[in-house]
Scaffold this motif. Structure first.
Motif: not given
Length: 267
Positions: A107-115, A122-125, A152-156
């Motif tokens: 989970t931490k890995m994909f959070q950091e990748i998206i960040t 860059i737009l993550p799809i 998980e990415i703390n979106a609003d």
């Protein structure tokens, strides 16, 4: 800058088992505009339906669905890339399974990748990894996936673009007098027990999976907006102008303001 997750369903993205180019272009144009105000993450369906345009397999069978997803994923991403290139928007593909949310490290890995993607414009799809995952590793629908990603990415807010205008008090396809809910603070438990009825043969959701996504976020103090993906005017008004004209907003009930104790009266 606020984070926004947009989820678009198969019914919106495809038409007769092909990419609905005009609707996809409208979505891409909206995202290009939103990126001026938000950090945007896109969760997209459509790979299985896109795969069927070149490979006629039975998607009801596990291997058939996986083969269709494998064939359709590059078709879907190529279609997105061509349209986002018009706005000079770079994209990245992220495939996730339910297991990615059950491991702290993953989970931490994909959070950091998206960040990292968002920090570099860059737009993550995001899509579910249908190809290598087993049934017990899958959410089964992208409504659930998008809700988990948003949390998980703390979106609003999570915005789900669907083939309906919002959540109604009864089925609008059967009852002309059906009325749309503008704001929902709590999803009725009885509504979550109904049968999922997607309107597209390649869709896996329906209103039930959207209500489950909303409930998941409401319990975690987050918001979700459900609106029409064929006509993006409701999403545009809500996200760009702050006007809630159509669509259903799921948001936690605001806590009651504490009552100040009355001042003692001198006798």
């Amino acid at each position: 800058m606020k984070r926004l997750v947009i989820k678009v369903g198969t019914a919106v993205l495809t038409d007769n088992n092909n990419i609905a180019k005009e609707r996809m272009m409208n979505l891409v144009t909206l995202i290009a505009t939103l990126k001026k105000q938000y950090n945007v993450v896109l969760v997209t369906s459509g790979a299985v339906a896109a795969g069927y345009s070149t490979l006629k397999l039975d998607k009801r069978k596990q291997i058939g669905k996986k083969a269709l997803a494998a064939a359709g994923q590059p078709i879907l991403m190529t279609a997105y890339k061509k349209k986002f290139d018009i706005y000079d928007i770079d994209t990245a593909q992220i495939l996730l399974t339910e297991d990615d949310f059950d491991s702290r490290k993953r989970t931490k890995m994909f959070q950091e990748i998206i960040t990292a993607h968002l920090d570099n414009d860059i737009l993550p799809i995001v899509n579910e990894n249908d190809i290598t995952s087993t049934p017990d590793q899958q959410f089964g629908d992208n409504d659930q996936l998008s809700a988990n990603v948003a949390h998980e990415i703390n979106a609003d807010i999570l915005v789900i673009l669907s083939d309906i205008d919002g959540y109604y008090d009864k089925n609008p396809h059967e009852y002309k007098e059906a009325k749309i809910y503008k704001v929902i603070n709590e999803v009725p438990k009885s509504a979550l027990l109904e049968t999922s009825t997607p309107n597209n043969e390649f869709a896996t959701g329906g209103i039930i999976t959207k209500l489950k996504a909303a409930e998941y976020l409401l319990k975690r103090g987050k918001r979700m907006f459900l609106c029409n993906g064929f006509d993006l005017s409701a999403a545009e008004s809500f996200l760009l102008e702050g006007e809630h004209l159509l669509g259903t907003l799921f948001e936690p009930a605001k806590p009651a303001k504490p009552v100040k104790p009355a001042k003692p009266v001198e006798v």
